[in-house]
Design an enzyme around this catalytic site. Structure first.
Site, PDB file in Angstrom:
ATOM      1  N   ARG A  57       0.836  -1.212   0.000  1.00  0.00           N
ATOM      2  CA  ARG A  57       0.000   0.000   0.000  1.00  0.00           C
ATOM      3  C   ARG A  57       0.867   1.258   0.000  1.00  0.00           C
ATOM      4  O   ARG A  57       0.506   2.267  -0.620  1.00  0.00           O
ATOM      5  CB  ARG A  57      -0.938  -0.025   1.201  1.00  0.00           C
ATOM      6  CG  ARG A  57      -1.903  -1.207   1.127  1.00  0.00           C
ATOM      7  CD  ARG A  57      -2.939  -1.154   2.211  1.00  0.00           C
ATOM      8  NE  ARG A  57      -3.779   0.025   2.057  1.00  0.00           N
ATOM      9  CZ  ARG A  57      -4.454   0.579   3.050  1.00  0.00           C
ATOM     10  NH1 ARG A  57      -4.387   0.072   4.257  1.00  0.00           N
ATOM     11  NH2 ARG A  57      -5.194   1.630   2.829  1.00  0.00           N
ATOM     12  N   HIS A  62      -6.495   7.842  11.356  1.00  0.00           N
ATOM     13  CA  HIS A  62      -6.058   6.439  11.310  1.00  0.00           C
ATOM     14  C   HIS A  62      -4.595   6.278  10.917  1.00  0.00           C
ATOM     15  O   HIS A  62      -4.190   5.194  10.511  1.00  0.00           O
ATOM     16  CB  HIS A  62      -6.955   5.644  10.347  1.00  0.00           C
ATOM     17  CG  HIS A  62      -8.364   5.477  10.844  1.00  0.00           C
ATOM     18  ND1 HIS A  62      -9.420   5.095  10.052  1.00  0.00           N
ATOM     19  CD2 HIS A  62      -8.886   5.644  12.095  1.00  0.00           C
ATOM     20  CE1 HIS A  62     -10.531   5.038  10.776  1.00  0.00           C
ATOM     21  NE2 HIS A  62     -10.241   5.371  12.012  1.00  0.00           N
ATOM     22  N   SER A  72     -18.239   5.099   4.616  1.00  0.00           N
ATOM     23  CA  SER A  72     -19.433   4.285   4.887  1.00  0.00           C
ATOM     24  C   SER A  72     -19.999   4.568   6.279  1.00  0.00           C
ATOM     25  O   SER A  72     -21.096   4.133   6.596  1.00  0.00           O
ATOM     26  CB  SER A  72     -19.079   2.801   4.764  1.00  0.00           C
ATOM     27  OG  SER A  72     -18.003   2.496   5.636  1.00  0.00           O
TER      28      SER A  72
END
Ligand code: OAD
Length: 231
Positions: free
Chosen positions: A55, A103, A175
């Protein structure tokens, strides 16, 4: 005007970074509890490092999109704070100067003994993999500066205060299922204007008092800014 924007994976989707819970989302392919939890790191550190190294490397291949750019430009007219759940650096690369990362950040590494030890948090080249045996400044195993499931959020109290002071609070591309970040929708003042940009129908997830701009981020942020300009 004081504008606070909470962003999630959806704002970076059009830059080519997968979201987590859409049909092609990362957590449909990978086990979040294995690869993004503190227990997972303790049990299989190599697999977790490999997942985050991939990532981190991917970040070199992507660019901010129009939604990141438009939010950065909004700083020319208003006080804008971005609170992001994203671990990419696309808001900063677009030019946003007030970004709170709830985060963590893929571009940084830290200690696996004390994640928030400021002596150990440092920028680390995205193309340099973190390997088992690499050490943080305190001698512990180096790890990505990411908040994993099972860990606490250093900047949550600050985020609650920022949202509580917003005249306009906008939510883009999340979400709203991961807490405590999702709970920020309840921290806005009643008089604040609240918008949510997301192409999904948000069935059962649209928080009370929020106007839904049902569009992808690159279009929806322009629609949001049009609405702000008319205030
Ligand atoms: P999710 O994958 O849960 O949600 C992504 C949201 O973006 C959904 O509501 C989609 O409808 C929306 N979306 C998809 N494409 C979009 C687009 N082009 N423009 C705008 N919105 C779009 O991602 P998050 O809510 O960010 O945490 O997930 C929250 C946290 O869960 C992440 O920070 C991550 C994950 O586990 C950690 O890894 C700690």
């Amino acid at each position: 005007m004081n504008i606070v924007v909470l962003t999630g994976a959806g704002i970076s989707a059009e830059s080519g970074i997968s979201t987590f819970r859409d049909n092609d989302g990362l957590w449909k392919k990978y086990d979040a509890m294995r690869l993004a939890s503190i227990d997972g790191f303790q049990e299989e550190p190599e697999a977790v490092l490999e997942f985050y190294n991939a990532r981190r490397k991917q970040l070199l291949a992507v660019q901010p999109n129009h939604a990141h750019d438009a939010l950065a430009e909004l700083e020319n007219e208003h006080d804008v704070t971005i609170i992001t759940q994203n671990v990419d650096d696309l808001h900063e690369r677009a030019g946003s100067t007030n970004v709170v990362h709830l985060h963590g950040e893929l571009s940084k590494v830290t200690s696996s003994r004390e994640r928030e030890d400021d002596n150990c948090i440092k920028q680390y080249p995205l193309d340099l993999p973190i390997r088992l045996g690499d050490k943080a400044a305190d001698g512990s195993q180096l790890r990505p500066y990411i908040v994993w499931f099972g860990e606490n959020l250093r900047y949550m109290d600050e985020a609650i205060k920022l949202v509580g002071n917003a005249d306009v609070f906008a939510v883009v591309g999340t979400s709203l299922v991961v807490y405590p970040a999702a709970g920020l929708v309840r921290s806005a003042q009643q008089k604040a204007l609240k918008f949510l940009v997301d192409p999904s129908d948000m069935k059962g997830r649209l928080p009370i008092d929020f106007m839904h701009i049902k569009a992808k981020a690159t279009e929806g942020v322009d629609l949001l800014i049009d609405k702000i300009k008319k205030l």
